[in-house]
Design an enzyme around this catalytic site. Structure first.
Site, short mmCIF file in Angstrom:
data_model
loop_
_atom_site.label_atom_id
_atom_site.label_comp_id
_atom_site.label_asym_id
_atom_site.label_seq_id
_atom_site.Cartn_x
_atom_site.Cartn_y
_atom_site.Cartn_z
N THR A 138 0.88 -1.21 -0.05
CA THR A 138 -0.09 0.00 -0.06
C THR A 138 0.90 1.37 0.18
O THR A 138 0.37 2.47 0.20
CB THR A 138 -0.90 -0.04 1.34
OG1 THR A 138 -0.12 0.03 2.43
CG2 THR A 138 -1.96 -1.07 1.41
N TYR B 291 4.33 5.43 5.39
CA TYR B 291 3.48 5.72 4.06
C TYR B 291 2.53 6.82 4.16
O TYR B 291 1.54 6.83 4.94
CB TYR B 291 2.82 4.38 3.68
CG TYR B 291 3.76 3.27 3.57
CD1 TYR B 291 5.27 3.45 3.41
CD2 TYR B 291 3.21 2.01 3.40
CE1 TYR B 291 5.86 2.36 3.42
CE2 TYR B 291 4.12 0.80 3.31
CZ TYR B 291 5.43 1.00 3.38
OH TYR B 291 6.19 0.10 3.24
N GLN C 237 10.81 -8.56 6.39
CA GLN C 237 10.30 -8.19 5.13
C GLN C 237 11.55 -7.42 4.40
O GLN C 237 12.07 -6.46 4.84
CB GLN C 237 9.18 -7.28 5.20
CG GLN C 237 8.77 -6.69 3.95
CD GLN C 237 7.55 -5.80 4.29
OE1 GLN C 237 7.55 -4.58 3.69
NE2 GLN C 237 6.48 -6.35 4.86
N TYR D 1 9.14 -7.52 -0.82
CA TYR D 1 8.47 -6.24 -0.95
C TYR D 1 9.09 -5.90 -2.34
O TYR D 1 10.12 -6.47 -2.73
CB TYR D 1 8.86 -4.98 0.26
CG TYR D 1 10.09 -4.38 0.14
CD1 TYR D 1 10.80 -3.55 -0.65
CD2 TYR D 1 10.85 -4.56 1.62
CE1 TYR D 1 12.07 -2.96 -0.29
CE2 TYR D 1 11.97 -3.99 1.85
CZ TYR D 1 12.60 -3.21 0.89
OH TYR D 1 13.70 -2.42 0.90
P1 NDP Z 1 5.59 -3.06 -6.55
O1 NDP Z 1 6.89 -3.95 -6.94
O2 NDP Z 1 4.69 -3.88 -5.88
O3 NDP Z 1 5.19 -2.19 -7.44
C1 NDP Z 1 4.11 -1.23 -7.55
C2 NDP Z 1 3.78 -0.67 -9.06
O4 NDP Z 1 3.63 -1.85 -9.86
C3 NDP Z 1 2.82 0.43 -9.01
O5 NDP Z 1 3.26 1.39 -9.90
C4 NDP Z 1 1.71 -0.43 -9.66
O6 NDP Z 1 0.97 0.55 -10.40
C5 NDP Z 1 2.52 -1.36 -10.64
N1 NDP Z 1 1.53 -2.67 -10.99
C6 NDP Z 1 1.13 -3.30 -9.85
N2 NDP Z 1 0.65 -4.52 -10.51
C7 NDP Z 1 0.68 -4.20 -11.88
C8 NDP Z 1 0.03 -5.12 -13.00
N3 NDP Z 1 -0.53 -5.96 -12.87
N4 NDP Z 1 0.52 -4.62 -14.13
C9 NDP Z 1 1.21 -3.42 -14.43
N5 NDP Z 1 1.53 -2.46 -13.19
C10 NDP Z 1 1.14 -3.01 -12.26
O7 NDP Z 1 6.43 -1.80 -5.67
P2 NDP Z 1 5.96 -1.30 -4.20
O8 NDP Z 1 7.31 -0.53 -3.76
O9 NDP Z 1 5.02 -0.61 -3.85
O10 NDP Z 1 6.30 -2.58 -3.17
C11 NDP Z 1 5.01 -3.48 -2.65
C12 NDP Z 1 4.95 -3.15 -1.43
O11 NDP Z 1 5.86 -3.53 -0.40
C13 NDP Z 1 4.71 -1.69 -0.86
O12 NDP Z 1 3.49 -1.10 -1.53
C14 NDP Z 1 4.74 -1.68 0.46
O13 NDP Z 1 3.60 -2.09 1.27
C15 NDP Z 1 5.80 -2.59 0.76
N6 NDP Z 1 7.38 -2.20 0.86
C16 NDP Z 1 8.04 -2.19 1.96
C17 NDP Z 1 9.15 -1.57 2.12
C18 NDP Z 1 9.97 -1.86 3.30
O14 NDP Z 1 10.99 -1.01 3.44
N7 NDP Z 1 9.53 -2.71 4.22
C19 NDP Z 1 9.84 -0.81 0.97
C20 NDP Z 1 8.96 -0.91 -0.22
C21 NDP Z 1 7.90 -1.42 -0.23
P3 NDP Z 1 -0.67 0.70 -9.98
O15 NDP Z 1 -0.52 1.39 -8.42
O16 NDP Z 1 -1.13 1.63 -11.05
O17 NDP Z 1 -1.42 -0.47 -10.05
#
Ligand code: NDP
Length: 277
Positions: free
Chosen positions: A19, A53, A163, A191
């Site tokens: 999220t 976040y 994580q 993640y």
């Molecule tokens: P992700 O690798 O999950 O990528 C998210 C991106 O991919 C968004 O732009 C999304 O677009 C796009 N996307 C998702 N599904 C599709 C699809 N089927 N086709 C095309 N594009 C897609 O990156 P995150 O960095 O958000 O990682 C996921 C989660 O991990 C985070 O949201 C967070 O909860 C966690 N996290 C934890 C961290 C930590 O330090 N513990 C650091 C980073 C992340 P759209 O929104 O338009 O769908």
């Protein structure tokens, strides 16, 4: 459905929902709420957020999305390292619970190693557990040295997960951390499983996915789902994306495809410092 076991006792689907950046824009709110709810309908019951976040905006958005379905969710949030003293962790948790509109978290993580002694953070996690405010606790962005320090701290052996950044382009944990976690029966949460969408620009991944009749995002997630003890948490801001991602749970990759992916995105040939986003 592919699953992992957390704390050696509870099964969870191996795909959940991230999220980060949700709740930042009023224009996206409707889609984000619909997306999270659709994901839960499709079995993606693990929802990951953090006090960091959007400085609480993501937690508020998640709170609104899950309000009618809280009992179906495995809810994860994180405390910032600067807040992770004994009393600071408890205060941060209370604030997260308020924003999320719930009386407990299923899992509470220390977001990354920080200035507060681990003994204080663990003490606070245990107090929160006793009070019924969190069910399990864990860490995030801990490298093998950080894990060793954690495990040598009293109570540290009760860590439920770490994580970390893990996807086709970030395979360093396969050298040391992942085999060790598997041996310890501790699941990891992957993640940025599609590298914040950057991975989807890979021509090689696109071609392989299209040959298989699936999308690049699905191929990247299906690959992660072949890894033992890994729970991936892609963030999808639209119901169409979450539907696509959930369908990855049903994709079986052949040995030939896995070999092709190893060619395109080689695993580590030696130790690599833990990468962080
Ligand atoms: P992700 O690798 O999950 O990528 C998210 C991106 O991919 C968004 O732009 C999304 O677009 C796009 N996307 C998702 N599904 C599709 C699809 N089927 N086709 C095309 N594009 C897609 O990156 P995150 O960095 O958000 O990682 C996921 C989660 O991990 C985070 O949201 C967070 O909860 C966690 N996290 C934890 C961290 C930590 O330090 N513990 C650091 C980073 C992340 P759209 O929104 O338009 O769908």
């Amino acid at each position: 459905m592919k699953s992992i076991t957390i704390a050696k006792q509870e099964q969870l689907p191996a795909l959940g929902q991230g999220t980060w950046y949700m709740g930042d824009s009023a224009a996206s709110k409707k889609d984000e709420i619909a997306s999270l709810r659709r994901g839960v309908e499709l079995g993606l019951k693990v929802i990951d957020t953090a006090e960091m976040y959007g400085s609480g905006k993501s937690e508020r958005l998640v709170g609104e999305a899950i309000e009618p379905i809280r009992d179906e969710i495995f809810l994860v949030s994180k405390v910032l390292p600067y807040n992770a003293s004994r009393s600071g962790t408890i205060e941060a948790c209370e604030q997260s619970l308020k924003r999320l509109g719930t009386d407990h978290l299923d899992l509470y993580l220390l977001h990354w190693p920080g200035p507060n002694p681990l003994s204080e953070t663990i003490g606070a996690f245990e107090e929160l557990q006793k009070a019924g405010k969190i069910r399990y606790w864990g860490v995030s962005n801990f490298d093998p040295n950080d894990m060793a320090e954690l495990l040598s701290t009293q109570g540290g052996e009760r860590v439920a997960t770490n994580q970390v950044l893990y996807n086709l382009t970030r395979r360093g944990i396969e050298w040391d951390f992942l085999p060790q976690s598997n041996a310890d029966d501790m699941p990891i949460m992957a993640y940025s499983p599609i590298e914040q969408a950057r991975l989807l620009k890979s021509k090689g991944l696109q071609k392989l996915a299209s040959d298989l009749g699936i999308t690049a995002a699905q191929l990247a997630l299906a690959w992660l789902l072949t890894r033992k003890g890994v729970l991936a948490i892609p963030k999808a801001g639209t119901p169409a994306h979450v539907e696509q991602n959930a369908a990855a749970l049903e994709i079986d990759l052949s040995e030939e495809t896995l070999t092709e992916l190893d060619h395109l995105f080689p695993g580590p040939s030696g130790p690599i410092p833990l990468e962080i986003l």
